[in-house]
Design an enzyme around this catalytic site. Structure first.
Site, PDB file in Angstrom:
ATOM      1  N   THR A 285       0.829  -1.216   0.000  1.00  0.00           N
ATOM      2  CA  THR A 285       0.000   0.000   0.000  1.00  0.00           C
ATOM      3  C   THR A 285       0.858   1.259   0.000  1.00  0.00           C
ATOM      4  O   THR A 285       2.057   1.164   0.166  1.00  0.00           O
ATOM      5  CB  THR A 285      -0.864  -0.101   1.281  1.00  0.00           C
ATOM      6  OG1 THR A 285      -1.802  -1.112   1.071  1.00  0.00           O
ATOM      7  CG2 THR A 285      -1.536   1.158   1.699  1.00  0.00           C
TER       8      THR A 285
ATOM      9  N   ARG B 121     -13.755  -7.554  -1.101  1.00  0.00           N
ATOM     10  CA  ARG B 121     -12.957  -7.547   0.143  1.00  0.00           C
ATOM     11  C   ARG B 121     -12.479  -6.104   0.427  1.00  0.00           C
ATOM     12  O   ARG B 121     -11.999  -5.403  -0.440  1.00  0.00           O
ATOM     13  CB  ARG B 121     -11.767  -8.481  -0.014  1.00  0.00           C
ATOM     14  CG  ARG B 121     -10.815  -8.506   1.176  1.00  0.00           C
ATOM     15  CD  ARG B 121      -9.639  -7.571   0.984  1.00  0.00           C
ATOM     16  NE  ARG B 121      -8.636  -7.715   2.038  1.00  0.00           N
ATOM     17  CZ  ARG B 121      -7.651  -6.853   2.224  1.00  0.00           C
ATOM     18  NH1 ARG B 121      -7.528  -5.809   1.435  1.00  0.00           N
ATOM     19  NH2 ARG B 121      -6.768  -7.020   3.190  1.00  0.00           N
TER      20      ARG B 121
ATOM     21  N   GLY C 223      -9.965  -3.796   2.951  1.00  0.00           N
ATOM     22  CA  GLY C 223      -8.854  -3.895   3.903  1.00  0.00           C
ATOM     23  C   GLY C 223      -8.863  -2.770   4.922  1.00  0.00           C
ATOM     24  O   GLY C 223      -9.848  -2.043   5.071  1.00  0.00           O
ATOM     25  N   ASP C 224      -7.738  -2.633   5.616  1.00  0.00           N
ATOM     26  CA  ASP C 224      -7.617  -1.647   6.701  1.00  0.00           C
ATOM     27  C   ASP C 224      -7.408  -0.226   6.212  1.00  0.00           C
ATOM     28  O   ASP C 224      -7.686   0.731   6.944  1.00  0.00           O
ATOM     29  CB  ASP C 224      -6.393  -2.012   7.550  1.00  0.00           C
ATOM     30  CG  ASP C 224      -5.123  -1.958   6.693  1.00  0.00           C
ATOM     31  OD1 ASP C 224      -5.039  -2.748   5.720  1.00  0.00           O
ATOM     32  OD2 ASP C 224      -4.251  -1.124   6.955  1.00  0.00           O
TER      33      ASP C 224
ATOM     34  N   THR D 111       0.285  -0.177   6.957  1.00  0.00           N
ATOM     35  CA  THR D 111       0.351  -1.076   5.803  1.00  0.00           C
ATOM     36  C   THR D 111       0.634  -2.494   6.305  1.00  0.00           C
ATOM     37  O   THR D 111       1.063  -2.674   7.432  1.00  0.00           O
ATOM     38  CB  THR D 111       1.456  -0.629   4.813  1.00  0.00           C
ATOM     39  OG1 THR D 111       1.621  -1.635   3.799  1.00  0.00           O
ATOM     40  CG2 THR D 111       2.799  -0.410   5.495  1.00  0.00           C
ATOM     41  N   GLY D 112       0.373  -3.461   5.460  1.00  0.00           N
ATOM     42  CA  GLY D 112       0.605  -4.853   5.841  1.00  0.00           C
ATOM     43  C   GLY D 112      -0.653  -5.669   5.608  1.00  0.00           C
ATOM     44  O   GLY D 112      -1.488  -5.317   4.773  1.00  0.00           O
TER      45      GLY D 112
ATOM     46  N   GLY E 202      -4.050  -6.508   5.914  1.00  0.00           N
ATOM     47  CA  GLY E 202      -5.171  -5.667   6.327  1.00  0.00           C
ATOM     48  C   GLY E 202      -6.036  -6.276   7.415  1.00  0.00           C
ATOM     49  O   GLY E 202      -6.479  -5.586   8.339  1.00  0.00           O
TER      50      GLY E 202
HETATM   51  N1  ASP Z   1      -3.118  -3.189   4.108  1.00  0.00           N
HETATM   52  C1  ASP Z   1      -3.490  -3.320   2.731  1.00  0.00           C
HETATM   53  C2  ASP Z   1      -4.733  -4.169   2.627  1.00  0.00           C
HETATM   54  O1  ASP Z   1      -4.829  -5.154   3.339  1.00  0.00           O
HETATM   55  C3  ASP Z   1      -2.416  -3.927   1.912  1.00  0.00           C
HETATM   56  C4  ASP Z   1      -1.040  -3.409   2.187  1.00  0.00           C
HETATM   57  O2  ASP Z   1      -0.798  -2.612   3.059  1.00  0.00           O
HETATM   58  O3  ASP Z   1      -0.129  -3.798   1.492  1.00  0.00           O
HETATM   59  O4  ASP Z   1      -5.576  -3.884   1.810  1.00  0.00           O
END
Ligand code: ASP
Length: 317
Positions: A180, A208, A210-211, A231-232, A234
Site C-alpha cells: 500500500t 474484500r 482492507g484496513d 500497511t501490511g 489488512g
Molecule cells: N493493508 C493493505 C490491505 O490489506 C495492503 C497493504 O498494506 O499492502 O488492503
C-alpha cells in the site's frame, strides 16, 4: 527570535516480503518515494496544510505504476482493480474514506472530497463513483490501472492455485502479497494529517475491504497524539485497530510516538500473524517508521534536517 515551527512529512510504499522485482527496480522505487516526499514537502514549505501535503504525496505514489495504489494496483480474483483510500485531519478529526472504487485515477483525492465537501465520512462502490463524476474527479479506463507486473503476479497466483498439491488456501496465498501507500505530515499551523491508499491484497475476493480505508486501522490523526498511516496484512491491522492503538497508548499511557509504534507493531503483534508497518509523526515533528516485515519502502524529511529514503531494515531516526 521566535523559534521556527517544525515541519515533517513521512511516506511509505508498503510493508511486504522482499522480492526479485523490488531488487531489480530498487533505484526506481527509491526515486518514486523521494519524489512523493518532495511533493508533500513542497506543499508544507509553501505554508500549505498537512491535509494538502499528504494528498500531494499520496497522489504521486498512486500515479507511480510500481506501487500498489492507483495505477499499478493489485488485481482481485476476477482480474479487476478495486481500490480503497482514507484521509484524516488531526485538529478536528474530520475524515473521508472511499472503498471498492474503480476507474478513479486518484482515490485519495476522492476521499479528501468526501471529507471536505459532504456530510458523510465513508462512501463505497457505485455511490462513490457517482459522487466522483458529479465533482469532476479524474476517471481512467480500467486498462490504465493494470500494469504488466501486477498482471504477471495475478497469472502466477492463478497457476499456483491450480497446481498446488498441498491445498494452500486462498488466505495463505493472499497473506504474502500486498504493498500500500501512505503519508503523514505536520504543517506550520501545528496540524497533523494522515492518508492511506491501496489496491488491496493480490487475488483478494471481489468486495474484500482492507484496513487502509478504515479509520483507526490503517489511518488515524489526532493533534494531541499523532498521525499514523499503516500497511501490511489488512485483516491483522483491522483486528488490532493498529493506528488508533498507537494513538491510545500515547494518550492514555504517555508513551512517546516511537515507543507506541514499537509496542503495537513489534511487541503486541506476533510476527507469525502477518506483516505490519506504520509511519507516524507527532506535533513536535518527531517521526517513527516501524515495521516487522522484510522491508518497507519509506521516505522522510523534517525541518530538523532529517531526511532519507530506505527500503530494508535500518535504524533511521
Ligand atoms: N493493508 C493493505 C490491505 O490489506 C495492503 C497493504 O498494506 O499492502 O488492503
Amino acid at each position: 527570535m521566535a523559534k521556527k515551527k517544525p515541519l515533517a512529512i513521512v511516506v511509505h510504499g508498503g510493508a511486504d516480503p522482499d522480492s526479485d522485482h523490488i531488487h531489480s527496480n530498487k533505484k526506481a522505487y527509491e526515486a518514486g518515494i523521494r519524489q512523493a516526499v518532495d511533493e508533500g514537502c513542497m506543499v508544507l514549505e509553501k505554508g500549505g496544510s498537512a491535509v494538502d501535503a499528504v494528498e500531494a504525496a499520496v497522489v504521486s505514489l498512486e500515479n507511480n505504476p510500481l506501487l500498489n495504489a492507483g495505477r499499478g494496483s493489485a488485481l482481485n480474483a476476477n482480474g479487476e482493480v478495486e481500490m480503497d483510500a482514507a484521509i484524516m485531519r488531526g485538529n478536528d478529526q474530520a475524515s473521508g474514506a472511499v472503498t471498492l472504487v474503480r476507474n478513479i485515477r486518484n482515490p485519495i483525492s476522492l476521499a479528501k472530497a468526501v471529507m471536505m465537501n459532504t456530510k458523510y465520512r465513508f462512501l463505497g462502490d457505485m455511490g462513490a463513483l457517482e459522487y466522483a463524476k458529479k465533482i469532476d474527479i479524474r476517471l481512467e479506463p480500467s486498462s490504465y490501472f493494470i500494469t504488466e507486473h501486477q498482471f504477471d503476479l495475478f497469472s502466477k497466483k492463478r497457476e499456483e492455485e491450480f497446481t498446488s498439491s498441498d491445498h494452500i488456501g486462498m488466505d495463505q496465498l493472499n497473506a504474502r502479497m500486498h504493498g500500500t501507500v501512505g503519508a503523514v505530515a505536520l504543517d506550520r499551523d501545528g496540524n497533523l494529517a494522515a492518508a492511506t491508499s491501496t489496491g488491496g491484497t493480490e487475488n483478494k475476493k471481489m468486495g474484500r475491504i482492507g484496513d487502509s480505508c478504515i479509520i483507526g486501522a490503517g489511518c488515524y490523526a489526532k493533534n494531541s497524539t499523532c498521525a499514523i498511516s499503516g500497511t501490511g496484512d489488512g485483516e491483522l491491522l483491522i483486528k488490532n485497530i493498529t493506528a488508533y492503538d498507537i494513538s491510545a497508548l500515547m494518550e492514555y499511557k504517555g508513551l512517546s510516538l516511537q515507543q507506541a509504534c514499537e509496542a503495537v507493531v513489534l511487541d503486541r503483534t506476533d510476527p507469525g500473524e502477518g506483516d505490519v508497518g506504520v509511519i507516524g509523526v507527532d506535533l513536535q515533528g518527531n517521526i517513527a517508521l516501524v515495521f516487522n516485515s522484510e522491508r518497507m519502502h519509506r521516505g522522510w524529511k523534517t525541518s530538523a534536517k532529517k531526511q532519507g529514503v530506505e527500503i530494508y531494515p535500518k535504524k533511521q531516526n
